[in-house]
Design a protein around this motif. Sequence first.
Motif, PDB file in Angstrom:
ATOM      1  N   GLN A   1       0.832  -1.208   0.000  1.00 26.93           N
ATOM      2  CA  GLN A   1       0.000   0.000   0.000  1.00 26.93           C
ATOM      3  C   GLN A   1       0.868   1.261   0.000  1.00 26.93           C
ATOM      4  OE1 GLN A   1      -3.074  -0.040  -0.659  1.00 26.93           O
ATOM      5  NE2 GLN A   1      -4.383  -1.049   0.839  1.00 26.93           N
ATOM      6  N   TYR A   2       1.972   1.205   0.732  1.00 30.31           N
ATOM      7  CA  TYR A   2       2.860   2.362   0.818  1.00 30.31           C
ATOM      8  C   TYR A   2       3.497   2.671  -0.536  1.00 30.31           C
ATOM      9  CZ  TYR A   2       6.610   5.403   2.570  1.00 30.31           C
ATOM     10  OH  TYR A   2       7.476   6.443   2.785  1.00 30.31           O
ATOM     11  N   ALA A   3       3.824   1.630  -1.298  1.00 30.72           N
ATOM     12  CA  ALA A   3       4.397   1.858  -2.627  1.00 30.72           C
ATOM     13  C   ALA A   3       3.426   2.651  -3.492  1.00 30.72           C
ATOM     14  CB  ALA A   3       4.741   0.522  -3.287  1.00 30.72           C
ATOM     15  N   HIS A   4       2.147   2.243  -3.461  1.00 24.03           N
ATOM     16  CA  HIS A   4       1.159   2.958  -4.267  1.00 24.03           C
ATOM     17  C   HIS A   4       0.941   4.371  -3.744  1.00 24.03           C
ATOM     18  CE1 HIS A   4      -2.831   4.090  -5.893  1.00 24.03           C
ATOM     19  NE2 HIS A   4      -2.411   3.409  -6.947  1.00 24.03           N
ATOM     20  N   ALA A   5       0.833   4.510  -2.434  1.00 20.50           N
ATOM     21  CA  ALA A   5       0.628   5.837  -1.847  1.00 20.50           C
ATOM     22  C   ALA A   5       1.817   6.749  -2.142  1.00 20.50           C
ATOM     23  CB  ALA A   5       0.422   5.716  -0.342  1.00 20.50           C
ATOM     24  N   ARG A   6       3.016   6.192  -2.130  1.00 23.29           N
ATOM     25  CA  ARG A   6       4.224   6.974  -2.421  1.00 23.29           C
ATOM     26  C   ARG A   6       4.207   7.477  -3.860  1.00 23.29           C
ATOM     27  NH1 ARG A   6       9.978   4.521  -0.562  1.00 23.29           N
ATOM     28  NH2 ARG A   6      10.017   6.170   1.045  1.00 23.29           N
ATOM     29  N   ILE A   7       3.753   6.637  -4.759  1.00 24.29           N
ATOM     30  CA  ILE A   7       3.634   7.046  -6.171  1.00 24.29           C
ATOM     31  C   ILE A   7       2.630   8.188  -6.308  1.00 24.29           C
ATOM     32  CG2 ILE A   7       2.775   6.303  -8.437  1.00 24.29           C
ATOM     33  CD1 ILE A   7       4.007   3.513  -7.756  1.00 24.29           C
TER      34      ILE A   7
ATOM     35  N   ALA B   1       9.346  11.851 -17.692  1.00 22.92           N
ATOM     36  CA  ALA B   1       9.519  10.460 -18.117  1.00 22.92           C
ATOM     37  C   ALA B   1       9.464   9.525 -16.903  1.00 22.92           C
ATOM     38  CB  ALA B   1      10.838  10.294 -18.856  1.00 22.92           C
ATOM     39  N   ARG B   2      10.130   9.916 -15.812  1.00 17.36           N
ATOM     40  CA  ARG B   2      10.113   9.076 -14.614  1.00 17.36           C
ATOM     41  C   ARG B   2       8.721   9.040 -13.978  1.00 17.36           C
ATOM     42  NH1 ARG B   2      16.003  10.866 -11.971  1.00 17.36           N
ATOM     43  NH2 ARG B   2      17.248   9.474 -13.307  1.00 17.36           N
ATOM     44  N   LEU B   3       8.013  10.143 -14.065  1.00 19.65           N
ATOM     45  CA  LEU B   3       6.636  10.154 -13.568  1.00 19.65           C
ATOM     46  C   LEU B   3       5.763   9.185 -14.360  1.00 19.65           C
ATOM     47  CD1 LEU B   3       6.051  13.976 -12.994  1.00 19.65           C
ATOM     48  CD2 LEU B   3       6.251  12.217 -11.220  1.00 19.65           C
ATOM     49  N   PHE B   4       5.984   9.150 -15.675  1.00 20.79           N
ATOM     50  CA  PHE B   4       5.227   8.221 -16.519  1.00 20.79           C
ATOM     51  C   PHE B   4       5.514   6.780 -16.090  1.00 20.79           C
ATOM     52  CE2 PHE B   4       4.621   5.671 -20.406  1.00 20.79           C
ATOM     53  CZ  PHE B   4       3.306   6.021 -20.706  1.00 20.79           C
ATOM     54  N   LEU B   5       6.789   6.502 -15.805  1.00 23.60           N
ATOM     55  CA  LEU B   5       7.152   5.175 -15.295  1.00 23.60           C
ATOM     56  C   LEU B   5       6.431   4.897 -13.977  1.00 23.60           C
ATOM     57  CD1 LEU B   5       8.966   2.623 -14.933  1.00 23.60           C
ATOM     58  CD2 LEU B   5      10.681   4.154 -13.931  1.00 23.60           C
ATOM     59  N   ALA B   6       6.441   5.859 -13.061  1.00 24.25           N
ATOM     60  CA  ALA B   6       5.807   5.667 -11.756  1.00 24.25           C
ATOM     61  C   ALA B   6       4.309   5.413 -11.899  1.00 24.25           C
ATOM     62  CB  ALA B   6       6.058   6.878 -10.867  1.00 24.25           C
ATOM     63  N   VAL B   7       3.678   6.143 -12.807  1.00 25.57           N
ATOM     64  CA  VAL B   7       2.232   5.955 -13.034  1.00 25.57           C
ATOM     65  C   VAL B   7       1.948   4.515 -13.440  1.00 25.57           C
ATOM     66  CG1 VAL B   7       0.317   6.539 -14.566  1.00 25.57           C
ATOM     67  CG2 VAL B   7       1.728   8.351 -13.592  1.00 25.57           C
ATOM     68  N   GLN B   8       2.779   3.954 -14.310  1.00 28.55           N
ATOM     69  CA  GLN B   8       2.519   2.597 -14.795  1.00 28.55           C
ATOM     70  C   GLN B   8       2.806   1.553 -13.722  1.00 28.55           C
ATOM     71  OE1 GLN B   8       0.810   3.294 -17.204  1.00 28.55           O
ATOM     72  NE2 GLN B   8       1.812   5.296 -17.495  1.00 28.55           N
ATOM     73  N   ILE B   9       3.812   1.807 -12.878  1.00 30.90           N
ATOM     74  CA  ILE B   9       4.040   0.892 -11.761  1.00 30.90           C
ATOM     75  C   ILE B   9       2.824   0.919 -10.830  1.00 30.90           C
ATOM     76  CG2 ILE B   9       5.494   0.351  -9.774  1.00 30.90           C
ATOM     77  CD1 ILE B   9       6.772  -0.142 -12.532  1.00 30.90           C
ATOM     78  N   GLY B  10       2.299   2.107 -10.586  1.00 25.33           N
ATOM     79  CA  GLY B  10       1.096   2.229  -9.766  1.00 25.33           C
ATOM     80  C   GLY B  10      -0.084   1.504 -10.383  1.00 25.33           C
ATOM     81  N   GLN B  11      -0.187   1.552 -11.718  1.00 28.10           N
ATOM     82  CA  GLN B  11      -1.285   0.855 -12.392  1.00 28.10           C
ATOM     83  C   GLN B  11      -1.189  -0.650 -12.187  1.00 28.10           C
ATOM     84  OE1 GLN B  11      -3.994   2.262 -14.582  1.00 28.10           O
ATOM     85  NE2 GLN B  11      -4.601   0.274 -13.745  1.00 28.10           N
TER      86      GLN B  11
END
Length: 579
Positions: free
Chosen positions: A457-463, A552-562
């Motif tokens: 949950q923290y990983a998603h919240a951190r993103i 670009a890194r934000l785009f990566l983070a968004v997809q990890i969150g997805q």
Amino acid sequence: MTQTLYAAFAAKIDAALTALEQQETIPQGLSRGAVSVEPPRDATHGDLATNAAMVLAKPAGSKPRDLADAIVALLNADPMVAGAEVAGPGFINLRLADTVWRDELAAIATLGADYGRSAVGAGRVVNIEYVSANPTGPMHMGHCRGAVVGDALAALLEYAGNQVVREYYVNDAGAQVQVLARSAHLRYREALGQDIGEIPAGLYPGDYLVPVGQALAAEYGDAYADAPEADWIDLFRTRTVTAMMDMIRADLALLGINHAVFSSEAVLQEQGKPAAAEAWLRSHDLVYDGILEAPKGKALEDWEAVELPLFRSTKFGDDQDRPIRKSDGNWTYFGADLAYHMQKAEGADELIDIWGADHAGTVKRIKAAVAALSEGQGKPIPFDVKLVQMVQLLRGGEPVKMSKRAGTFVTLADVVREVGKDVVRFTMLTRKPEAQMDFDFAKVVEASKDNPVFYVQYAHARIRSTLRKAEAEGILPAGDLVDLLGTDELNLVKFAAQFPREVEAAAKAREPHRIAFYLYDLAAAFHAFWNMGNDDPQKRIILIQNPELTAARLFLAVQIGQVIRNGLALLGVEAVEEL
């Protein structure tokens, strides 16, 4: 539907083998069923590995390394392959081009909630029966783990392309519901003002029957207060079972669980289905009238030889044949259960039961009976039983005392209200169902890496927090800048790209806990990527001085969150925005 990278490259290897056939390097028509594409055991060896040369060399009349060299030569010509090499006696390791991983990021963004969805189930109808607690009281934590495992398995199989029937078997025929009716009658008399004293041994003592008695008193007054049992037993049984099932549905709803089908054992018997099953089994010499051996440890004067209809379970490995009727003519649980499974089989291609581990002794015989009956119906179907171990409740390492309100157990509702649905569900999937589990109220809400629920949950919240901070700086995710991503970022993509394969593998194995394990590992990979920025500021996701790399890194983070959201959804857990 998502074609996994593994499936895509399996197709490329298949095409290479076809090309070798056309070149007459290998004979035509070799079976390729044993050819696999998997992650290498050692990540330093590459991104993918295949055993194609190892399993085909002998039937092809070739040496494994020679055949591997021929396959590698073809694969190295593919622009998606950065390098293919032979390892050991003939394994092939592949390193994929960076464009593959950047394209995978785009695929996650395009598919969103469908990233990982599969058609591997091919529309097969799978009936999953889970919970099926006796309707004699509210849900307790002894039911919880099987409920979550069954519900998560149902979601997983649907996501993998199956049609799933979620079913609950209501055991509303038999001695336990007669006892329930008598217990409700006692509470009914109490509601009328009678002094009932201590609850007699053998009746259900829980306070949950108090409102049932009050409702009966309000509806019927004192009409049945002193009436013979025969006048009220059927009525009180029906009303009380209905009330208990309403309570059970409400308890399950707290966990986000809703069954589509509730099947009644009483109705099953009224329709004569156990008798029909017995008739068929007799016609195939699988049921006969016989006398059971005397139970071990009992004096002969305490045992009476009674002829009963017995299923030939010893034919299927059981230690003795099993009765399908009792001496009073009523059906045994086993006798009714085998007919019930035949009823389920009428509308399904596969049956799965989620049972408590205490039912392990009955698995072999019911599977044997169902196999015989389904074959006799002309529709033999797979039937599997998943056994789930009990959960020990702890508070700070000490066993939890029983609930006074419930009378004999800790209620599911009490636990969900204390720690939350998501914590309960995820925790129930952090170990294989056949393994023992401790549920410590202190640990499951602990904010640490040792608590998988919090860690994921923290990983998603951190993103989400990172995205909000970047937006405040005027920087938004940008998928057209992914060429700026380097090795560290693409290694994280490689981990996320395993999700579709994990879904298919978990679905095929009927093991939803694999998704929980994967999510923990993905969260660990993201946290490790994040922590790089603590040692090197240039590796932080947000670099105000470099908005393009940040985007670009934000785009990566968004997809990890997805991917995390997709996985949590299969477990019935919400992805939190902040902690």
